[in-house]
Scaffold this motif. Structure first.
Motif: not given
Length: 251
Positions: A13-16, A70-73, A174-182, A188-191
């Motif tokens: 999660i941290f790396l993603a 839009g980017i997230g989708v 099993s955690h792929g979607l979570l990594y992508t979300f992170m 998004a945060v610095p944006f």
């Protein structure tokens, strides 16, 4: 052990998240940040970089959120596809073949890390594949499609980094979607932060070279860990470091 599995997940999660932040702070994105804000809001770059009124700040924030959705989708859809593919491959390949796939993934991430640092130049990766079209007026729907186009474009700096996240998702479905979300959250945060403090981007632009090298080195280290299957050992090492401290209560 469950706690070791949780630690490996936290590392991922941290790396993603870090990969997403580095993608935004890359030379392909950050220097153009004021121009992107101007394009999606219809406000001139001079007005954006000047002292902002409450109305301008509100417009910048609302359009930024839609742009990021839009980017997230696009990114999350790709992450879900990579996770599904990884799950299918795990069922199809086991034993030595699964180990080979993991090691190939590690080599690929190391390779991408070298590209991101600038120590390895591949002309194919430096070609920009961004969707170009003329936007006649500002609207939330238009901003959403600009976000889609930005993500689909995969600029030279973002491509190798996000490709590594997709590969990480495929090797750990099993955690792929979570990594992508992170990854998306990390972008998004610095944006959003720099939307409020647009003047700070001028200072950060001068540091993008260092940021990319640090990010690339992190990718290389991640690839090495994946290649040699050292994630569980790293997890155990971190657990020993925090054993007996207040951090051990978080697990």
């Amino acid at each position: 052990m469950i706690i070791e599995t949780d630690t490996v997940l936290l590392i991922g999660i941290f790396l993603a998240f870090g990969a997403g932040a580095i993608s935004f702070l890359s030379p392909c994105v950050l220097p153009l940040f004021p121009a992107y804000l101007s394009y999606i809001t219809g406000i001139s770059v001079m007005e954006i970089q000047a002292e902002q009124t409450a109305a301008i700040r509100k417009k910048l924030l609302s359009h930024s959120v839609i742009f990021l959705i839009g980017i997230g989708v696009v990114f999350i859809s790709l992450g879900a596809s990579a996770s599904y593919l990884g799950q299918w491959l795990q069922q199809l390949f086991v034993g030595n073949i699964a180990l080979l796939i993991q090691r190939l993934a590690g080599i690929f991430i190391i390779f991408m890390g070298l590209v991101v640092t600038g120590w390895l130049t591949i002309p194919t990766f430096m070609k920009e594949r961004r969707l170009h079209y003329t936007k006649k007026s500002t609207s939330y729907l238009g901003t959403f499609f600009v976000g889609l186009g930005f993500a689909a474009g995969w600029t030279p700096c973002i491509g190798p980094i996000f490709a590594s996240i997709l590969l990480l998702a495929a090797t750990n479905p099993s955690h792929g979607l979570l990594y992508t979300f992170m990854y998306v959250i990390g972008f998004a945060v610095p944006f959003i932060v720099l939307t409020f403090f647009i003047g700070s981007s001028k200072w950060i632009v001068g540091k993008t070279g260092i940021i990319m090298k640090v990010g690339g080195i992190m990718m290389v280290l991640m690839g090495i860990l994946l290649f040699f299957g050292l994630m569980p050992r790293l997890s155990a090492f971190l657990l020993r470091l925090i054993d007996g401290t207040w951090l051990s209560n978080l697990g």
